[in-house]
Design an enzyme around this catalytic site. Structure first.
Site, PDB file in Angstrom:
ATOM      1  N   ASN A 133      15.116 -24.457 -44.950  1.00 57.77           N
ATOM      2  CA  ASN A 133      14.091 -23.571 -45.486  1.00 57.77           C
ATOM      3  C   ASN A 133      14.185 -23.470 -47.009  1.00 57.77           C
ATOM      4  OD1 ASN A 133      13.687 -23.117 -42.776  1.00 57.77           O
ATOM      5  ND2 ASN A 133      13.693 -20.896 -42.935  1.00 57.77           N
ATOM      6  N   ASP A 168       8.303 -17.755 -39.947  1.00 57.41           N
ATOM      7  CA  ASP A 168       9.669 -17.605 -40.447  1.00 57.41           C
ATOM      8  C   ASP A 168      10.139 -16.163 -40.265  1.00 57.41           C
ATOM      9  OD1 ASP A 168      12.053 -18.282 -41.779  1.00 57.41           O
ATOM     10  OD2 ASP A 168      11.230 -17.704 -43.723  1.00 57.41           O
ATOM     11  N   HIS A 169      11.341 -15.996 -39.754  1.00 56.87           N
ATOM     12  CA  HIS A 169      11.975 -14.677 -39.604  1.00 56.87           C
ATOM     13  C   HIS A 169      11.074 -13.653 -38.927  1.00 56.87           C
ATOM     14  CE1 HIS A 169      15.883 -15.221 -41.416  1.00 56.87           C
ATOM     15  NE2 HIS A 169      15.322 -15.953 -42.355  1.00 56.87           N
TER      16      HIS A 169
END
Length: 306
Positions: free
Chosen positions: A251, A80-81
């Site tokens: 998310n 994520d990210h």
């Protein structure tokens, strides 16, 4: 079973539901989410942020997720990210089924160039790529229509971005934001913008910062000493509408954090003589499991495991 993220998201968008993508940092979160997925017969994405990797170590996280994925429930493993290419490379090397490269803070041309390089690297290893265009923040943070349009995802720009980068999923900004304090006024998302994007972009769309920030869990945490103030999240009705319009991955992190915090605070207050960390963490694990189950039902992923 460990499955490809790309396959999970394609099925979700085609059939009108969303896959819950839940951030994990430790064993309790992983066990809570997998228990929920097994109970609800829901596919799930377990994802780790750069912060989680720094905290727990990617070797530990990848190993725990692989154990969690050893059953019959479809599980994908996602970064994520990923803003630092170093973490993207680490995730690919450790068998993640997808990575997110977040170049949304860069000018459009640089975001395209960097995302293309990540796509090339990841696709060579059979790993799919989520990218992002637009600035993630609450609609009410922007005081004028012009300012809002400048920060949220532009539909035509999204179409060109997907065409130019060949990314597999696209995170868009339609008014969500990270954390527990998402809104100061009106809480609705820009669903008209989402509708336009979905018509132009045929790959799965992703919502970040979409936790609901449940009032009951906030109150429980505050009853036992937390000071969360005016925490506000995304409405369930907006989540359902977004899924109908093409969002296939949502998310969830803040809701899990609040559940964990509420549980641990309650246990410390109610069990003053207990020094066994396993006992003190039981309530947190149960609350995270309950949060995950509710999300799976809300997203329409319950019963979709094959």
């Amino acid at each position: 079973m460990l499955v490809t993220t790309k396959k999970l998201l394609a099925q979700a968008r085609a059939k009108g539901y969303a896959i819950p993508a839940m951030n994990v940092n430790n064993l309790e979160a992983i066990k809570a989410i997998i228990s929920a997925a097994e109970k609800m017969r829901s596919p799930v994405i377990l994802q780790t942020s750069e912060g989680a990797i720094e905290y727990a170590g990617i070797e530990y996280l990848a190993a725990m997720i692989r154990v969690a994925a050893s059953g019959k429930i479809p599980v994908a493993m996602h970064l994520d990210h990923g803003k630092d290419i170093r973490y993207v490379k680490l995730a690919i090397a450790h068998g993640y089924t997808s990575v997110m490269f977040d170049g949304s803070a860069f000018p459009y041309a640089k975001n395209v160039a960097l995302t293309k390089s990540v796509v090339k690297m990841a696709h060579a290893k059979g790993v799919s790529v989520e990218a992002e265009i637009g600035t993630l923040a609450g609609i009410e943070d922007f005081v004028s229509v012009e300012e809002k349009d400048a920060h949220l995802t532009n539909p035509d720009e999204a179409r060109k971005f997907v065409r130019d980068t060949k990314c597999d999923a696209l995170a868009i900004a339609i008014g969500t934001s990270h954390g527990a304090y998402k809104f100061t006024g009106k809480t609705h998302l820009d669903l008209n913008r989402l509708k336009k994007i979905a018509k132009l972009v045929r790959i799965p769309l992703v919502l970040h910062g979409a936790s609901g920030v449940r009032e009951d869990l906030v109150k429980l945490a505050e009853l036992h000493g937390a000071k969360l103030g005016e925490a506000r999240g995304v409405l369930d009705q907006d989540i359902k509408a977004a899924i109908r319009l093409g969002v296939a991955k949502i998310n969830i992190d803040t809701d899990l954090r609040i559940a964990f915090t509420a549980g641990i605070r309650e246990s410390v207050d109610d069990l003053p003589k207990v020094i066994d960390p396993r006992k003190l963490l039981e309530r947190s694990t149960l609350l995270m499991r309950e949060v995950a189950m509710r999300k799976m039902k809300l997203f329409g992923s319950a019963g979709r495991a094959r």
